[in-house]
Design an enzyme around this catalytic site. Structure first.
Site, PDB file in Angstrom:
ATOM      1  N   HIS A  65       0.829  -1.211   0.000  1.00 42.58           N
ATOM      2  CA  HIS A  65       0.000   0.000   0.000  1.00 42.58           C
ATOM      3  C   HIS A  65       0.857   1.251   0.000  1.00 42.58           C
ATOM      4  O   HIS A  65       2.052   1.233   0.298  1.00 42.58           O
ATOM      5  CB  HIS A  65      -0.959   0.006   1.195  1.00 42.58           C
ATOM      6  CG  HIS A  65      -0.294   0.052   2.538  1.00 42.58           C
ATOM      7  ND1 HIS A  65       0.074   1.228   3.166  1.00 42.58           N
ATOM      8  CD2 HIS A  65       0.074  -0.935   3.383  1.00 42.58           C
ATOM      9  CE1 HIS A  65       0.620   0.961   4.336  1.00 42.58           C
ATOM     10  NE2 HIS A  65       0.646  -0.345   4.499  1.00 42.58           N
ATOM     11  N   CYS A 108       2.699  -5.178   6.780  1.00 45.44           N
ATOM     12  CA  CYS A 108       2.435  -4.906   5.367  1.00 45.44           C
ATOM     13  C   CYS A 108       3.602  -4.138   4.752  1.00 45.44           C
ATOM     14  O   CYS A 108       4.478  -3.633   5.452  1.00 45.44           O
ATOM     15  CB  CYS A 108       1.139  -4.121   5.222  1.00 45.44           C
ATOM     16  SG  CYS A 108      -0.337  -5.108   5.574  1.00 45.44           S
TER      17      CYS A 108
END
Length: 559
Positions: free
Chosen positions: A458, A477
């Site tokens: 992301h 992440c």
């Protein structure tokens, strides 16, 4: 007799002929010369006749090999004709096994002395029963040898429960590859070609030879702990730093006499440049400042570096198959992502990965879709370890982070009505959602992956963190610096999704999910050796402390 030999006479007329010969008392048989083209045996000088194909089939049947045994499938495909029909093949295999040390592997895993002894025996002098045993010895050895070079000596699934990279080739594919290798003009060259064909693998092999020689010579001088050394300083430890770098080959630092004594404690510019080169090789910030991390790296021994190289050669064999073709490689310790398309680097970006306490797993994945202006549903670990403690410290925590509480149906819940202290013990029945926006934790683009661990790529609102040298900072992440460029490449539609069109869509602030037009494997790969942006070899800090388990497994295997 038929039952004892476990032979199905319906499979082969040749087998039946061999059985009759055995019953007639003609065993043991003397040596034969194989007609390699026809796959039959002709009489040798002593006039005895025999049938190696039949005996091979009998031996394989009696060995009770499974249906997915590569050696068994290989001989079935060739009608049980012998494959090792040239002396140079035997020499080539023995030499290939002996060369395993160049790959960080162990020749002692194989019966190398036996292979060498058998390779010296002339075909005409070997009794047929020993020809059968030799045939299977060399074929089984070749199967294992190719397996180790192509896929590694260890099964990573025994080390990592979540390992999902491609499995080794099926037995039928292994059998076909056996035939290709044995048909090659040079068996040695064909075996060596099974190893990963990447620049990093080749540089690891070069480093392996260098550090193996260094480890045999002597230990490196150690540098004592102490205050941080900065350019221009004078300190008694400077001499130890210089001696350590000279021991590893920094010849530019070597000097004698009065000049050496004068420079002994002075952290001069020449030594600063040598330290910077060392820091680059050690995967550290090349700033010439000798702090704790640099001292720790200086005190790593040649034997430890040698072990690190072996570990990373093995890791590369585990994933090399998935690096063929188009792929997006996320180098977790290099904090770098590279998109390779058509064999060429199409895009590159700095990334941020999980901190040591919340590591990013090594995974093979793929981008399922893109989410523009994504909302963020706080995952359980962050909820438990960050959000709930944050609310307990500061009642305004949710508002300051633009978060809200919703129930499972999406209805808003008043956070003042929640027993936050009890939620840590009894569980939290709600969800915490952060609204979309450039200042949100996910930034404006999310690349959804397929794994079940809530790991994805992301954008981010904390872009200043990309300037750090060590970027193990996230909760698992992967944050991508050049997320807009990657989105355009994966959407792969110049008419609809130019960079300008993507920016206009993001500016609307609306959450939108888009399918990717370009489906590319994503490799989240962990290694403690790699290539820097200029293609130079470097070691990396073991940020997740994973090397020890791999090394222990390599050294702990029975031989």
């Amino acid at each position: 007799m038929l039952t004892e030999l476990a032979i199905d006479l319906r499979k082969s007329v040749v087998t039946a002929a061999a059985l009759l010969a055995l019953v007639a008392g003609m065993y043991p048989l003397s040596a034969r010369a194989l007609d390699a083209e026809a796959g039959t045996l002709v009489q040798s000088g002593n006039g005895a006749a025999g049938m190696l194909p039949a005996l091979l089939e009998s031996r394989l049947a009696a060995s009770m090999r499974g249906a997915e045994d590569a050696t068994l499938l290989f001989y079935r495909q060739r009608g049980f004709r012998p494959a090792w029909t040239r002396q140079e093949q035997l020499y080539g295999l023995a030499e290939a096994v002996g060369g395993l040390r160049d790959h960080g592997l162990e020749p002692s895993d194989f019966a190398l002395d036996t292979l060498r002894g058998e390779a010296l025996q002339d075909f005409a002098e070997v009794p047929v029963e020993r020809q059968v045993a030799r045939e299977l010895l060399f074929t089984d050895t070749l199967v294992r040898l190719i397996q180790q070079l192509r896929h590694g000596r260890l099964d990573p699934r025994g080390l990592y429960a979540d390992w999902n990279f491609s499995r080794p080739a099926r037995a039928v594919e292994q059998a076909a590859r056996l035939g290709q290798v044995l048909e090659a003009q040079s068996l040695l060259a064909a075996v060596q070609a099974q190893a990963p064909d990447t620049a990093l693998y080749r540089q690891l092999q070069v480093a392996l030879k260098q550090y193996r020689l260094t480890a045999m010579l002597s230990a490196w001088p150690r540098v004592a702990e102490g205050p941080t050394l900065r350019p221009g300083m004078r300190d008694a430890r400077v001499a130890a730093v210089r001696a350590r770098l000279v021991a590893e080959g920094a010849s530019a630092l070597e000097s004698t006499g009065d000049a050496q004594r004068e420079r002994a404690s002075h952290y001069d510019e020449t030594l600063v440049e040598a330290v910077k080169r060392f820091q680059q090789r050690a995967g550290l910030a090349s700033d010439g400042i000798v702090g704790r991390q640099t001292v720790d790296a200086l005190n790593i021994s040649p034997a430890q570096r040698l072990a690190q190289i072996r570990v990373n050669l093995e890791r590369l064999r585990w994933v090399a198959h998935d690096m063929r073709g188009d792929h997006l490689m996320v180098d977790l310790t290099g904090y770098q992502a590279d998109l390779v398309v058509g064999g060429q680097l199409a895009w590159s970006s700095r990334v941020i990965v999980g901190k040591p306490t919340r590591d990013t797993p090594a995974l093979l994945d793929s981008v399922q879709h893109l989410v523009l202006n994504p909302k963020w549903v706080v995952p359980p670990t962050i909820l438990r370890e960050d959000v709930i403690p944050g609310v307990l410290r500061n009642p305004e925590y949710l508002a300051s982070h633009r978060m809200r509480v919703v129930d499972r149906s999406g209805q808003a819940v008043d956070p003042q009505q929640i027993d936050w202290a009890g939620a840590r013990q009894r569980g939290f029945p709600y969800m915490i959602v952060q609204n979309s926006g450039a200042d949100g934790s996910l930034g404006v683009i999310k690349f959804t992956l397929a794994n079940p661990y809530s790991i994805y790529l992301h954008d981010t609102n904390a872009r200043s963190l990309f300037r750090r040298d060590s970027r193990a900072l996230s909760s698992g992440c992967v944050r991508v610096e050049k997320s807009h460029e990657l989105a355009v490449l994966l959407l792969d539609d110049a008419q609809r999704w130019s960079p300008e069109a993507l920016d206009l869509e993001l500016a609307t602030g609306k959450t939108r999910t888009l399918p990717v037009a370009r489906e590319i494997p994503v490799l989240l790969h962990y290694a403690t050796a790699g290539l820097d942006a200029d293609g130079r070899f470097q070691f990396r800090p073991d940020i997740y402390a994973r090397d020890a388990a791999v090394l222990g497994a390599l050294d702990g295997l029975p031989r």
